[in-house]
Design a protein around this motif. Structure first.
Motif, mmCIF file in Angstrom:
data_model
loop_
_atom_site.group_PDB
_atom_site.id
_atom_site.type_symbol
_atom_site.label_atom_id
_atom_site.label_comp_id
_atom_site.label_asym_id
_atom_site.label_seq_id
_atom_site.Cartn_x
_atom_site.Cartn_y
_atom_site.Cartn_z
ATOM 1 N N ASP A 45 0.816 -1.211 0.000
ATOM 2 C CA ASP A 45 0.000 0.000 0.000
ATOM 3 C C ASP A 45 0.856 1.270 0.000
ATOM 4 O O ASP A 45 0.457 2.301 -0.556
ATOM 5 C CB ASP A 45 -0.934 0.019 1.218
ATOM 6 C CG ASP A 45 -2.121 -0.903 1.036
ATOM 7 O OD1 ASP A 45 -2.361 -1.345 -0.113
ATOM 8 O OD2 ASP A 45 -2.804 -1.192 2.034
ATOM 9 N N LYS A 66 -7.719 7.083 -9.352
ATOM 10 C CA LYS A 66 -7.948 5.633 -9.315
ATOM 11 C C LYS A 66 -7.208 4.974 -8.162
ATOM 12 O O LYS A 66 -7.745 4.109 -7.470
ATOM 13 C CB LYS A 66 -7.513 5.012 -10.648
ATOM 14 C CG LYS A 66 -8.453 5.328 -11.809
ATOM 15 C CD LYS A 66 -7.961 4.682 -13.101
ATOM 16 C CE LYS A 66 -8.894 5.023 -14.270
ATOM 17 N NZ LYS A 66 -8.411 4.433 -15.543
ATOM 18 N N GLU A 124 -8.785 6.049 -4.754
ATOM 19 C CA GLU A 124 -10.044 5.317 -4.540
ATOM 20 C C GLU A 124 -9.779 3.868 -4.180
ATOM 21 O O GLU A 124 -10.469 3.294 -3.311
ATOM 22 C CB GLU A 124 -10.917 5.430 -5.789
ATOM 23 C CG GLU A 124 -11.510 6.818 -5.987
ATOM 24 C CD GLU A 124 -12.173 6.997 -7.334
ATOM 25 O OE1 GLU A 124 -11.835 6.222 -8.255
ATOM 26 O OE2 GLU A 124 -13.005 7.911 -7.464
ATOM 27 N N ALA A 125 -8.781 3.257 -4.828
ATOM 28 C CA ALA A 125 -8.449 1.859 -4.513
ATOM 29 C C ALA A 125 -7.962 1.736 -3.072
ATOM 30 O O ALA A 125 -8.339 0.802 -2.344
ATOM 31 C CB ALA A 125 -7.383 1.346 -5.478
ATOM 32 N N GLU A 135 -8.679 3.784 -0.627
ATOM 33 C CA GLU A 135 -9.804 4.080 0.259
ATOM 34 C C GLU A 135 -10.699 2.842 0.404
ATOM 35 O O GLU A 135 -11.156 2.520 1.507
ATOM 36 C CB GLU A 135 -10.593 5.259 -0.303
ATOM 37 C CG GLU A 135 -11.656 5.795 0.642
ATOM 38 C CD GLU A 135 -12.343 7.025 0.082
ATOM 39 O OE1 GLU A 135 -12.378 8.051 0.773
ATOM 40 O OE2 GLU A 135 -12.852 6.939 -1.049
ATOM 41 N N GLN A 136 -10.942 2.157 -0.681
ATOM 42 C CA GLN A 136 -11.800 0.968 -0.636
ATOM 43 C C GLN A 136 -11.148 -0.190 0.117
ATOM 44 O O GLN A 136 -11.838 -1.016 0.707
ATOM 45 C CB GLN A 136 -12.143 0.531 -2.068
ATOM 46 C CG GLN A 136 -13.074 1.491 -2.777
ATOM 47 C CD GLN A 136 -13.222 1.195 -4.257
ATOM 48 O OE1 GLN A 136 -12.692 0.194 -4.750
ATOM 49 N NE2 GLN A 136 -13.928 2.072 -4.982
ATOM 50 N N SER A 137 -9.806 -0.191 0.119
ATOM 51 C CA SER A 137 -9.112 -1.269 0.832
ATOM 52 C C SER A 137 -8.975 -0.972 2.315
ATOM 53 O O SER A 137 -8.414 -1.784 3.060
ATOM 54 C CB SER A 137 -7.726 -1.490 0.214
ATOM 55 O OG SER A 137 -6.884 -0.371 0.457
ATOM 56 N N GLY A 138 -9.488 0.219 2.729
ATOM 57 C CA GLY A 138 -9.454 0.568 4.146
ATOM 58 C C GLY A 138 -8.072 0.926 4.653
ATOM 59 O O GLY A 138 -7.691 0.518 5.755
ATOM 60 N N GLU A 161 -19.091 15.278 -6.141
ATOM 61 C CA GLU A 161 -18.346 14.205 -5.474
ATOM 62 C C GLU A 161 -17.331 14.786 -4.498
ATOM 63 O O GLU A 161 -17.143 14.267 -3.387
ATOM 64 C CB GLU A 161 -17.635 13.336 -6.510
ATOM 65 C CG GLU A 161 -18.559 12.494 -7.380
ATOM 66 C CD GLU A 161 -17.766 11.612 -8.327
ATOM 67 O OE1 GLU A 161 -16.799 10.963 -7.871
ATOM 68 O OE2 GLU A 161 -18.104 11.581 -9.531
#
Length: 666
Positions: free
Chosen positions: A64, A85, A88-89, A91-94, A117
């Motif tokens: 990360d 991108k 966002e990736a 953020e989605q992976s926490g 947004e």
């Protein structure tokens, strides 16, 4: 020092750089790649850093930290889609270990033109980031970004015509720091790098920007050639410059590349003598330090002294880069210790590229810490040193979701230039800065012209006209500019629409005259013809008419206070250097000792009233003369009472007895 070669791939060229070192990067270890990436970041060569992190991310796709560093360098090199991108990736992976992720993603969304947004993301970030060590900075910047998005939705674009300059000037490199030499001629800075060239920083000298000239012919700007008026020496190269008002002194921001993966930037000055520019001199005196000093601009203060402004990341600032100022004392040829321009201008973010329009006196600068539309926006204010009107964003016709810097106006005020890394027809990647020209076809030209003269109608040459902008909401006035009358006492200057002005005229040996003028709702060009008449400072006493006291008392009547408010108090405010004696007189009725005491108390009552209103006590002296200085007989020749004479003798006067010395300290 590592044995690996320290290559810099110049991040100012619009070419696919990754292919240049595709094979070569395979030969480096992860630790060497991290070193190269860090080295590039220190140089602010984010495009090169992104290439190294791309390779690291390819090798370690589950790391990360590599993803985050790659996203940051995409962001900083204006590759916004790629950055978004990855953000966002993550953020989605926490990825909670990157608390600023939401802030960066929100700012990216603004730059992508996705305000709805962005607002949602930034509002959530502000909630989540509460309590962090630097939450004031980032929550405040989030708030301003949201405000900028909201105003962007409501903005209309119908005033300016904005176009990039031709590709002959805006090449596949970086252009910046424009400066008008005349209405149709500019100098500007440009960095030219042969496409695809890489440099070994241990043995090679890096390319540096050069100044060029361009002129406008038939509406088009054409490149002329290099501008070689000044050499800085010592490895420094010119990055930006500014003339003083007389255009006989040039201030230059000079930088040099260090072999420590850093730059050092200082301020230089050059004098024009006998039509030729002399040698450049680095300004010490607390101005050029171990910190970065960039982007000079030149104005004046309320005493007419030349004031140098510049951007610096030195300690004790408000945020990152702040705008600082130093007063220049020409007689001593010295600069005072720089001071911060204050929290009206400087924010928790960066403030850069200050510029002062010599015609209007308006102060422009770029900032990402005030309410804006995305990156660095251009703001406008008026004032001097550390007293400024609240800055305002100049609007979405000039500012965009990208970065805007180096705003300058042509002498006419109808057109100008600025720098931006926005996309346009001939540009597919927002990596590099280009020059943009704008014009206001329907500019409302308001001119204020007139003559300064004395009460006999004689012109007063070399009188000083000070123009202030008044803020009705705060009752404050902010300096715009000063002009000096010609041999015939004439003056001429430009006003801006929808403003309130306070205009003072001053000349040695005369009291200041003041005019107020409003340009609200002015939609057509107009010339105001206003003469200023100054009253001479007589050597003798001057009567203060209609100043009365309660019977047998030193208490001022309410009518007298109103008279003082509109006459003597205003005179003291508008003539801040004079020292006066306020004298009170009585007629001959009563005991002389009593009359003497009463007159002293009455003179002190006037002075105490003025002190309460803010006049410095050191400028006021009270003197009671009792009945000792009559100006009319108290009795008629036959010994009878003379009421008219006694009324004239009961009076209050003032007399100028000196001037305060102008303080040299800031």
């Amino acid at each position: 020092m590592s044995a690996i070669k320290k290559y810099i791939i110049i991040a100012l060229i619009l070419i696919p750089l990754g292919s240049l070192f595709g094979q070569e990067l395979d030969n480096y270890s992860n630790s060497n790649l991290k070193y190269l990436a860090s080295d590039a970041e220190n140089r602010r060569d984010f495009l090169s850093a992104a290439i190294y992190y791309e390779e690291l991310n390819r090798r370690k796709p589950k790391n990360d930290n590599f993803k985050y560093q790659l996203a940051r360098n995409y962001h900083l090199s204006s590759q916004f889609d790629k950055a978004a991108k990855l953000y966002e990736a993550l953020e989605q992976s926490g990825a909670d270990k990157y608390p600023l992720l939401g802030f960066y993603l929100g700012r990216i969304k603004i730059m992508q033109g996705k305000c709805n947004e962005a607002i949602e993301i930034l509002e959530q970030f502000s909630k989540d980031y509460r309590g962090e060590k630097d939450d004031r900075k980032y929550r405040r910047m989030s708030k301003f970004s949201i405000e900028g998005c909201e105003s962007l939705k409501e903005s209309s674009k119908n005033r300016f015509v904005v176009d990039p300059l031709d590709t002959e000037i805006n090449g596949a490199n970086m252009e910046g720091a424009p400066l008008f030499e005349s209405e149709d001629r500019i100098i500007y800075n440009s960095l030219f790098v042969p496409a695809g060239k890489a440099y070994d920083t241990e043995v090679a000298e890096l390319p540096t920007p050069q100044y060029y000239t361009a002129s406008k012919s038939d509406g088009d700007w054409e490149k002329e050639g290099e501008w070689k008026q000044v050499e800085l020496g010592g490895g420094y190269y010119a990055v930006s410059a500014a003339f003083n008002l007389e255009r006989n002194r040039l201030y230059i921001s000079g930088c040099k590349n260090l072999h420590t993966s850093e730059q050092n930037c200082d301020i230089f000055k050059v004098e024009l003598k006998n039509g030729k520019w002399g040698s450049a001199e680095r300004i010490a005196e607390g101005i050029s330090t171990d910190a970065q000093e960039r982007h000079p601009a030149v104005g004046i203060d309320d005493k007419g002294r030349e004031t140098l402004y510049f951007a610096s990341d030195r300690e004790d600032g408000k945020g990152g880069f702040d705008i600082w100022y130093s007063t220049y004392y020409e007689k001593k040829d010295e600069y005072r210790e720089p001071r911060n321009s204050g929290s009206k201008i400087n924010s928790v973010g960066d403030e850069l590229t200050p510029y002062i329009d010599s015609e209007s006196g308006e102060f422009y600068f770029s900032s990402d810490g005030h309410p804006g539309y995305g990156g660095l926006d251009i703001f406008r204010s008026v004032g001097a040193r550390s007293k400024w009107k609240e800055p305002e964003n100049i609007g979405s016709e000039i500012n965009s979701p990208m970065d805007e810097l180096y705003y300058v106006l042509a002498p006419s005020g109808q057109s100008g230039l600025f720098v931006s890394n926005r996309l346009y027809d001939n540009k597919s990647q927002p990596c590099c800065d280009d020059l943009f020209y704008f014009i206001d076809p329907d500019l409302v030209k308001l001119m204020y012209v007139g003559q300064v003269k004395n009460e006999d109608g004689e012109p007063l040459a070399n009188s000083v006209i000070s123009i202030y902008e008044s803020d009705d909401s705060t009752s404050e006035s902010y300096l715009r500019k000063r002009v000096v009358t010609d041999d015939e006492g004439n003056y001429r200057f430009r006003l801006e629409p929808d403003k309130h002005y306070l205009i003072n005229a001053a000349s040695d040996g005369y009291f200041v005259d003041e005019k107020r003028i409003s340009t609200e709702r002015k939609v057509a060009s107009e010339e105001y013809k206003v003469d200023m008449t100054l009253s001479k400072m007589d050597e003798g006493p001057i009567l203060l008419g209609n100043v009365y006291y309660e019977f047998n008392s030193a208490e001022l009547t309410e009518e007298s206070k109103q008279t003082l408010d509109t006459t003597f108090y205003q005179l003291m405010v508008h003539n801040p250097e004079i020292v006066v004696e306020v004298s009170s007189h009585t007629d001959s009725k009563g005991q002389s000792n009593y009359n003497q005491s009463l007159s002293q108390r009455r003179a002190e009552a006037v002075i105490n009233y003025l002190i309460k209103k803010g006049i410095d006590r050191s400028r006021l002296k009270a003197k009671g003369y009792g009945e000792t200085k009559p100006i009319a007989p108290n009795k008629n020749p036959d010994g009878t009472d003379n009421p008219e004479g006694r009324a004239k003798n009961r009076r209050t006067e003032f007399q100028v007895i000196g001037k305060m010395e102008v303080e040299e300290e800031d």
